[in-house]
Design a protein around this motif. Structure first.
Motif, PDB file in Angstrom:
ATOM      1  N   LYS A 173      28.479  34.586  40.532  1.00 59.71           N
ATOM      2  CA  LYS A 173      29.092  33.286  40.790  1.00 59.71           C
ATOM      3  C   LYS A 173      27.978  32.295  41.095  1.00 59.71           C
ATOM      4  CE  LYS A 173      32.246  31.223  44.177  1.00 59.71           C
ATOM      5  NZ  LYS A 173      33.036  31.531  45.391  1.00 59.71           N
ATOM      6  N   LYS A 174      28.097  31.123  40.501  1.00 55.90           N
ATOM      7  CA  LYS A 174      27.111  30.071  40.774  1.00 55.90           C
ATOM      8  C   LYS A 174      27.848  28.761  40.656  1.00 55.90           C
ATOM      9  CE  LYS A 174      22.440  28.565  39.489  1.00 55.90           C
ATOM     10  NZ  LYS A 174      21.305  28.774  38.550  1.00 55.90           N
ATOM     11  N   GLY A 175      27.816  27.967  41.705  1.00 59.56           N
ATOM     12  CA  GLY A 175      28.607  26.743  41.704  1.00 59.56           C
ATOM     13  C   GLY A 175      30.055  27.108  41.475  1.00 59.56           C
ATOM     14  N   ASN A 176      30.702  26.430  40.528  1.00 61.27           N
ATOM     15  CA  ASN A 176      32.120  26.700  40.291  1.00 61.27           C
ATOM     16  C   ASN A 176      32.363  27.671  39.131  1.00 61.27           C
ATOM     17  OD1 ASN A 176      31.347  24.928  38.263  1.00 61.27           O
ATOM     18  ND2 ASN A 176      33.365  23.947  38.160  1.00 61.27           N
ATOM     19  N   ILE A 177      31.286  28.303  38.647  1.00 63.39           N
ATOM     20  CA  ILE A 177      31.428  29.231  37.513  1.00 63.39           C
ATOM     21  C   ILE A 177      31.343  30.679  38.001  1.00 63.39           C
ATOM     22  CG2 ILE A 177      30.468  29.965  35.292  1.00 63.39           C
ATOM     23  CD1 ILE A 177      31.373  27.162  35.033  1.00 63.39           C
ATOM     24  N   LEU A 178      32.293  31.483  37.574  1.00 64.70           N
ATOM     25  CA  LEU A 178      32.292  32.906  37.922  1.00 64.70           C
ATOM     26  C   LEU A 178      32.425  33.719  36.636  1.00 64.70           C
ATOM     27  CD1 LEU A 178      34.437  34.570  40.741  1.00 64.70           C
ATOM     28  CD2 LEU A 178      33.920  35.687  38.586  1.00 64.70           C
ATOM     29  N   GLN A 179      31.489  34.633  36.442  1.00 65.59           N
ATOM     30  CA  GLN A 179      31.525  35.472  35.243  1.00 65.59           C
ATOM     31  C   GLN A 179      31.701  36.928  35.637  1.00 65.59           C
ATOM     32  OE1 GLN A 179      30.982  34.649  31.654  1.00 65.59           O
ATOM     33  NE2 GLN A 179      31.845  36.707  31.614  1.00 65.59           N
ATOM     34  N   VAL A 180      32.695  37.557  35.065  1.00 62.51           N
ATOM     35  CA  VAL A 180      32.931  38.985  35.278  1.00 62.51           C
ATOM     36  C   VAL A 180      32.339  39.761  34.100  1.00 62.51           C
ATOM     37  CG1 VAL A 180      34.688  40.787  35.514  1.00 62.51           C
ATOM     38  CG2 VAL A 180      35.052  38.523  36.543  1.00 62.51           C
ATOM     39  N   ALA A 181      31.525  40.764  34.399  1.00 58.24           N
ATOM     40  CA  ALA A 181      30.942  41.622  33.367  1.00 58.24           C
ATOM     41  C   ALA A 181      32.026  42.457  32.694  1.00 58.24           C
ATOM     42  CB  ALA A 181      29.896  42.542  33.986  1.00 58.24           C
ATOM     43  N   GLY A 182      31.706  43.014  31.556  1.00 55.96           N
ATOM     44  CA  GLY A 182      32.636  43.880  30.848  1.00 55.96           C
ATOM     45  C   GLY A 182      33.062  45.048  31.721  1.00 55.96           C
ATOM     46  N   GLN A 183      34.369  45.113  31.964  1.00 48.45           N
ATOM     47  CA  GLN A 183      34.924  46.181  32.787  1.00 48.45           C
ATOM     48  C   GLN A 183      35.640  47.187  31.899  1.00 48.45           C
ATOM     49  OE1 GLN A 183      34.529  46.231  36.377  1.00 48.45           O
ATOM     50  NE2 GLN A 183      33.003  44.800  35.571  1.00 48.45           N
ATOM     51  N   VAL A 184      35.583  48.441  32.310  1.00 48.09           N
ATOM     52  CA  VAL A 184      36.334  49.475  31.616  1.00 48.09           C
ATOM     53  C   VAL A 184      37.263  50.134  32.638  1.00 48.09           C
ATOM     54  CG1 VAL A 184      34.587  49.817  29.826  1.00 48.09           C
ATOM     55  CG2 VAL A 184      34.477  51.153  31.950  1.00 48.09           C
ATOM     56  N   GLY A 185      37.969  51.165  32.207  1.00 49.50           N
ATOM     57  CA  GLY A 185      39.011  51.732  33.062  1.00 49.50           C
ATOM     58  C   GLY A 185      38.533  52.788  34.041  1.00 49.50           C
ATOM     59  N   PHE A 186      37.346  52.625  34.582  1.00 46.84           N
ATOM     60  CA  PHE A 186      36.878  53.604  35.563  1.00 46.84           C
ATOM     61  C   PHE A 186      37.693  53.535  36.850  1.00 46.84           C
ATOM     62  CE2 PHE A 186      32.348  53.470  33.620  1.00 46.84           C
ATOM     63  CZ  PHE A 186      32.675  54.482  32.727  1.00 46.84           C
ATOM     64  N   LEU A 187      38.053  54.711  37.327  1.00 50.11           N
ATOM     65  CA  LEU A 187      38.739  54.812  38.608  1.00 50.11           C
ATOM     66  C   LEU A 187      37.772  54.418  39.730  1.00 50.11           C
ATOM     67  CD1 LEU A 187      40.435  58.221  37.812  1.00 50.11           C
ATOM     68  CD2 LEU A 187      41.645  56.058  38.253  1.00 50.11           C
ATOM     69  N   PRO A 188      38.307  54.093  40.917  1.00 46.24           N
ATOM     70  CA  PRO A 188      37.412  53.763  42.043  1.00 46.24           C
ATOM     71  C   PRO A 188      36.342  54.849  42.222  1.00 46.24           C
ATOM     72  CG  PRO A 188      39.674  53.278  42.636  1.00 46.24           C
ATOM     73  CD  PRO A 188      39.724  53.946  41.286  1.00 46.24           C
ATOM     74  N   ALA A 189      35.127  54.405  42.522  1.00 49.99           N
ATOM     75  CA  ALA A 189      33.991  55.320  42.645  1.00 49.99           C
ATOM     76  C   ALA A 189      34.216  56.342  43.755  1.00 49.99           C
ATOM     77  CB  ALA A 189      32.728  54.522  42.931  1.00 49.99           C
ATOM     78  N   GLU A 190      33.804  57.584  43.489  1.00 45.39           N
ATOM     79  CA  GLU A 190      33.796  58.613  44.527  1.00 45.39           C
ATOM     80  C   GLU A 190      32.382  59.173  44.617  1.00 45.39           C
ATOM     81  OE1 GLU A 190      36.885  61.612  44.716  1.00 45.39           O
ATOM     82  OE2 GLU A 190      38.059  60.464  43.269  1.00 45.39           O
ATOM     83  N   PRO A 191      31.831  59.241  45.859  1.00 45.34           N
ATOM     84  CA  PRO A 191      30.457  59.712  46.030  1.00 45.34           C
ATOM     85  C   PRO A 191      30.250  61.068  45.351  1.00 45.34           C
ATOM     86  CG  PRO A 191      31.326  58.913  48.119  1.00 45.34           C
ATOM     87  CD  PRO A 191      32.473  58.920  47.143  1.00 45.34           C
ATOM     88  N   GLY A 192      29.166  61.190  44.585  1.00 50.69           N
ATOM     89  CA  GLY A 192      28.829  62.457  43.956  1.00 50.69           C
ATOM     90  C   GLY A 192      29.553  62.732  42.654  1.00 50.69           C
ATOM     91  N   LYS A 193      30.489  61.854  42.289  1.00 51.17           N
ATOM     92  CA  LYS A 193      31.200  62.063  41.021  1.00 51.17           C
ATOM     93  C   LYS A 193      30.779  61.015  39.992  1.00 51.17           C
ATOM     94  CE  LYS A 193      35.480  63.029  40.468  1.00 51.17           C
ATOM     95  NZ  LYS A 193      36.968  63.025  40.497  1.00 51.17           N
ATOM     96  N   PRO A 194      30.625  61.423  38.729  1.00 47.94           N
ATOM     97  CA  PRO A 194      30.288  60.432  37.700  1.00 47.94           C
ATOM     98  C   PRO A 194      31.489  59.520  37.447  1.00 47.94           C
ATOM     99  CG  PRO A 194      30.746  62.564  36.673  1.00 47.94           C
ATOM    100  CD  PRO A 194      30.814  62.785  38.166  1.00 47.94           C
ATOM    101  N   PRO A 195      31.237  58.317  36.887  1.00 48.96           N
ATOM    102  CA  PRO A 195      32.347  57.401  36.595  1.00 48.96           C
ATOM    103  C   PRO A 195      33.374  58.092  35.691  1.00 48.96           C
ATOM    104  CG  PRO A 195      30.216  56.315  36.249  1.00 48.96           C
ATOM    105  CD  PRO A 195      29.926  57.771  36.491  1.00 48.96           C
ATOM    106  N   THR A 196      34.633  57.980  36.064  1.00 48.09           N
ATOM    107  CA  THR A 196      35.708  58.669  35.348  1.00 48.09           C
ATOM    108  C   THR A 196      36.806  57.671  34.995  1.00 48.09           C
ATOM    109  OG1 THR A 196      35.264  60.603  36.728  1.00 48.09           O
ATOM    110  CG2 THR A 196      37.344  60.589  35.498  1.00 48.09           C
ATOM    111  N   PRO A 197      37.139  57.573  33.704  1.00 52.06           N
ATOM    112  CA  PRO A 197      38.200  56.636  33.323  1.00 52.06           C
ATOM    113  C   PRO A 197      39.591  57.146  33.724  1.00 52.06           C
ATOM    114  CG  PRO A 197      37.271  57.699  31.351  1.00 52.06           C
ATOM    115  CD  PRO A 197      36.505  58.229  32.535  1.00 52.06           C
ATOM    116  N   ALA A 198      40.456  56.197  34.070  1.00 46.31           N
ATOM    117  CA  ALA A 198      41.865  56.523  34.286  1.00 46.31           C
ATOM    118  C   ALA A 198      42.421  57.117  32.998  1.00 46.31           C
ATOM    119  CB  ALA A 198      42.641  55.263  34.661  1.00 46.31           C
ATOM    120  N   GLY A 199      43.397  57.970  33.108  1.00 48.38           N
ATOM    121  CA  GLY A 199      43.907  58.595  31.892  1.00 48.38           C
ATOM    122  C   GLY A 199      45.341  59.010  32.071  1.00 48.38           C
TER     123      GLY A 199
END
Lengths: 136, 136, 136
Positions: free
Chosen positions: A24-50
């Motif tokens: 976010k800078k000034g009034n512009i907000l950019q969201v990066a490309g998001q995919v369907g990864f479930l909320p992060a869990e420590p020690g687990k690799p990113p896992t998509p919802a399914g």
């Protein structure tokens, strides 16, 4: 001088490279490309919802929203949503999910513009979405 | 009335159509899709750096930066970087190159957001990158 | 608080999902991905101009322009044009059409930046274009 800040929801997995989930800078907000990864869990690799398009799409939209919220914004501020699907056969189902999702969001401003194209994504991913918002 | 100006580094080859390598208007700077073409040489057609992903990626990033610099901006001002690769098998190597490159840039602001998708590009090109910056 | 408004030319077919053909907020105007659909006719499904790339490209550019105009903007205000083609073999012809089109538009500002990539599109569609404008 307007400061540029990174938007990093606590639920998000670490990006696979040196980029921010959102900025976010000034009034512009950019969201990066998001995919369907479930909320992060420590020690687990990113896992998509399914297992399917429905779960990935809803998780992806939730991930975009988390970043908007982290920057004090919401769907009403979004100008453009870019949707990347992998299969033209998913268009109708995706649109149904998209419409139902935004129906529930109870927007108070017109919906964002959108571009949808069909590309390759890493194995297992069916949808990627990014967003540009103007706050104010 | 804010003026829109074209950003045309002297090292760049002529665009293949009626578009600008970059434009700036007010505090918004947009860099057109850059590929790994080496600096232009009179009488020679555009030639990508080679032979591989590494050379093309570094040249592409250098080409994006030239346009940012031409507009008085730098990587710290960039909000969004769009990366187009042609092969999902290039993702890991690309990310290594990307991270090493930005490590060297010594950013003083958070890194830009990013979307990476896999598309078709003209023969011989492995990567294309564009960028949106908000000046401070 | 700056209001976000939807831009909906009367000639346009209804979007296939809950998004706007264009939105404007403050000095930012975003045009959604446009394809070569002919002006809407009651009771008829969206129909692309045809039979080829030429007709679709010119109709698509006209559709983008309608949305810009609906927001009080024009090509001179456009910063970025994103072009999605389906076949790298179309690049040369597309560029000829693009250049001729913009020659006729008699721009008084530098042309927009552009990124062109090759993706999948729904059956029958050869080109999709979106645009970001900053109003003066």
């Amino acid at each position: 001088m307007t400061e540029k800040t990174a938007l990093t929801p606590g639920t998000h997995t670490t990006p696979p490279a040196k980029f921010s989930h959102g900025v976010k800078k000034g009034n512009i907000l950019q969201v990066a490309g998001q995919v369907g990864f479930l909320p992060a869990e420590p020690g687990k690799p990113p896992t998509p919802a399914g297992p399917g398009l429905r779960e990935q799409t809803l998780q992806t939209l939730a991930n975009v929203r988390s970043i908007l919220n982290e920057g004090g914004a919401g769907w009403d501020d979004v100008m453009m949503i870019r949707v990347y699907l992998t299969d033209t056969g998913h268009f109708a189902e995706f649109n149904e999910l998209y419409d139902a999702y935004f129906e529930e969001q109870a927007l108070t401003a017109p919906p964002a513009a959108r571009t949808t194209v069909y590309v390759g994504l890493p194995a297992g991913l069916l949808v990627e979405i990014d967003a540009l918002a103007v706050l104010g």
